[in-house]
Motif scaffolding. Structure first.
Motif, PDB file in Angstrom:
ATOM      1  N   VAL A  56      34.049  35.469  38.573  1.00 16.79           N
ATOM      2  CA  VAL A  56      34.607  35.500  39.926  1.00 16.79           C
ATOM      3  C   VAL A  56      36.108  35.760  39.874  1.00 16.79           C
ATOM      4  O   VAL A  56      36.652  36.558  40.651  1.00 16.79           O
ATOM      5  N   LEU A  57      36.805  35.106  38.956  1.00 16.75           N
ATOM      6  CA  LEU A  57      38.254  35.272  38.845  1.00 16.75           C
ATOM      7  C   LEU A  57      38.615  36.688  38.409  1.00 16.75           C
ATOM      8  O   LEU A  57      39.608  37.262  38.863  1.00 16.75           O
ATOM      9  N   ILE A  58      37.804  37.274  37.511  1.00 17.55           N
ATOM     10  CA  ILE A  58      38.060  38.640  37.059  1.00 17.55           C
ATOM     11  C   ILE A  58      37.911  39.627  38.214  1.00 17.55           C
ATOM     12  O   ILE A  58      38.732  40.524  38.415  1.00 17.55           O
ATOM     13  N   MET A  59      36.854  39.450  39.002  1.00 19.14           N
ATOM     14  CA  MET A  59      36.563  40.400  40.073  1.00 19.14           C
ATOM     15  C   MET A  59      37.511  40.260  41.255  1.00 19.14           C
ATOM     16  O   MET A  59      37.994  41.254  41.794  1.00 19.14           O
ATOM     17  N   GLY A  60      37.780  39.038  41.683  1.00 18.67           N
ATOM     18  CA  GLY A  60      38.540  38.837  42.907  1.00 18.67           C
ATOM     19  C   GLY A  60      37.635  38.963  44.122  1.00 18.67           C
ATOM     20  O   GLY A  60      36.576  39.596  44.073  1.00 18.67           O
ATOM     21  N   LEU A  61      38.031  38.358  45.234  1.00 18.74           N
ATOM     22  CA  LEU A  61      37.170  38.286  46.415  1.00 18.74           C
ATOM     23  C   LEU A  61      36.890  39.659  47.018  1.00 18.74           C
ATOM     24  O   LEU A  61      35.776  39.935  47.456  1.00 18.74           O
ATOM     25  N   LYS A  62      37.877  40.525  47.031  1.00 24.14           N
ATOM     26  CA  LYS A  62      37.694  41.826  47.671  1.00 24.14           C
ATOM     27  C   LYS A  62      36.646  42.660  46.931  1.00 24.14           C
ATOM     28  O   LYS A  62      35.723  43.212  47.539  1.00 24.14           O
ATOM     29  N   LYS A  63      36.781  42.735  45.617  1.00 26.29           N
ATOM     30  CA  LYS A  63      35.815  43.515  44.840  1.00 26.29           C
ATOM     31  C   LYS A  63      34.444  42.858  44.850  1.00 26.29           C
ATOM     32  O   LYS A  63      33.425  43.548  44.865  1.00 26.29           O
ATOM     33  N   LEU A  64      34.407  41.538  44.841  1.00 27.06           N
ATOM     34  CA  LEU A  64      33.125  40.840  44.911  1.00 27.06           C
ATOM     35  C   LEU A  64      32.391  41.168  46.209  1.00 27.06           C
ATOM     36  O   LEU A  64      31.170  41.359  46.216  1.00 27.06           O
ATOM     37  N   PHE A  65      33.133  41.233  47.298  1.00 24.12           N
ATOM     38  CA  PHE A  65      32.511  41.564  48.575  1.00 24.12           C
ATOM     39  C   PHE A  65      31.951  42.983  48.544  1.00 24.12           C
ATOM     40  O   PHE A  65      30.824  43.232  49.001  1.00 24.12           O
TER      41      PHE A  65
END
Length: 412
Positions: free
Chosen positions: A268-277
């Motif tokens: 989760v920390l690697i991706m970040g919220l924007k990319k995760l979405f």
């Protein structure tokens, strides 16, 4: 609990890949084609799903590879968030012409192309870009494709010389079918080629391991309200399909962030919220028609949670995280219908996890043996594993009940 034998459902698509070669016939890249749709159905949405499916393909064939990837794009898909999930240095965007609206729209489309170029993407155009109306685009071209089936032979040299004089683009002769064409175009200065004479497209049945739709919707909802890392990790850990797809993406060569991930919090920390979405929304679209029996994924989730709880009794926090990953991915061979070794290659599993799953070595392997004994009610294996790990029946039974209850919170 008995381990079911039915494989988890998957969403599939037919993807073709054709090589682009140099004068020595060495492959420098591949162009992708969507064989699940007719050419007339080529849309922004199909562009996005083609790339996403190729990136997260859950199979032993490496569709993306380590070469350049030429991806056909509608102008609408160039603004798509899926491009944020790609490593620009590995992607060539194939830009379409504007047809009769070129004189009015070419200038309006230029800022988007300039932005993509600045982000590091390479741009490829057809020979249409040599027309004066596309002069602004020509300066951005990394590649120009010459379609031999539509260009008269007596125009080849003129176009090649014009392109060489007015751009720095590499020229690719496409639809090449004879050695005569190859030799002639080499003499004219073309150094890259694509066509049946070199290689016909290879077709792959790309497969995405399908998570539960409810889990995806829950994850997207949490991301919309910018939930905490703890809340996001909780959802990811309760769905084997979600968990696999996230690590598969992070370890895709096209994502450009290959690294060892030891926990879903780390992911989760690697991706970040924007990319995760972006990723979750694309995964929902790519797998919405898949029929996913939940039983196998449920077994994997309970197994992982049980191993994590038991590991907390005598291992470090990082090792407990790896115990969970070991458990949840111990059924990957059944989920994906491929050998465990091949499945672990897709997610770049840390060495302790590989040792446990492939060679049955280390405390993670012992925890896995114990977890399986709990599922199968194998008393002799249970007693031996418990003694080896120094765990009491009370500790194990309590952990098993907690694991079942934890999983039921999302599956009930």
């Amino acid at each position: 609990m008995t381990t079911p034998s039915a494989a988890v459902g998957a969403s599939t698509a037919l993807i073709a890949r054709q090589a682009i070669v140099n004068s020595e016939k060495s492959v420098i890249g591949y162009e992708l084609f969507n064989r699940s749709r007719a050419p007339a159905e080529h849309t922004a949405a199909s562009d996005v799903l083609l790339v996403f499916t190729a990136m997260t393909h859950a199979g032993t064939e490496d569709i993306m590879g380590d070469k350049l990837l030429f991806v056909n794009c509608t102008h609408e898909s160039l603004a798509g968030g899926h491009l944020e999930l790609l490593d620009p240095s590995k992607i060539v965007l194939e830009i379409q012409d504007l047809g009769h609206s070129a004189s009015a729209e070419a200038h309006l489309r230029l800022p988007m192309l300039e932005t993509l170029k600045q982000r590091g993407f390479k741009l490829s155009f057809g020979h249409f870009v040599l027309d004066s109306v596309y002069a602004g685009w020509l300066a951005l071209a990394n590649y120009i494709k010459l379609d031999l089936t539509v260009l008269p032979r007596d125009q080849w040299l003129v176009l090649i010389q014009y392109a060489q004089k007015h751009s720095t683009a590499q020229l690719i002769a496409t639809k090449m079918e004879t050695v005569e064409q190859f030799e002639l175009l080499q003499q004219m200065g073309v150094k890259l080629f694509q066509g049946f004479w070199f290689a016909r497209p290879s077709v792959f049945e790309a497969k995405i391991l399908a998570p539960r739709q409810t889990s995806l919707v829950e994850l997207i909802t949490l991301l919309r309200r910018q939930a905490s890392t703890d809340e996001l990790e909780e959802v990811l850990k309760k769905d084997a399909g979600l968990a696999f797809n996230l690590l598969r993406l992070i370890n895709s060569a096209s994502f450009g962030m290959q690294r060892e991930v030891t926990s879903f919090r780390h992911a989760v920390l690697i991706m970040g919220l924007k990319k995760l979405f972006r990723w979750a929304a694309l995964l929902l679209a790519a797998t919405k028609y898949a029929n996913t029996p939940p039983s196998l994924g449920q077994t994997a989730v309970v197994r992982g949670r049980l191993m994590e709880l038991l590991a907390e009794e005598f291992l470090s926090e990082e090792e407990a995280d790896m115990a969970f990953v070991t458990g949840i991915f111990s059924l990957l061979d059944l989920m994906l219908s491929i050998p465990t070794a091949d499945a672990l290659q897709l997610i770049h599993a840390p060495e302790p996890i590989r040792q446990a799953l492939l060679h049955q070595v280390g405390p993670l392997a012992d925890l896995l043996t114990l977890a399986k004994a709990c599922e199968n009610n194998n008393d002799s294996v249970f007693d031996e594993a418990a003694e080896k790990l120094g765990l009491t029946n009370q500790q194990i039974n309590w952990a098993h009940l907690r694991a079942l209850a934890w999983s039921d919170q999302v599956n009930g």
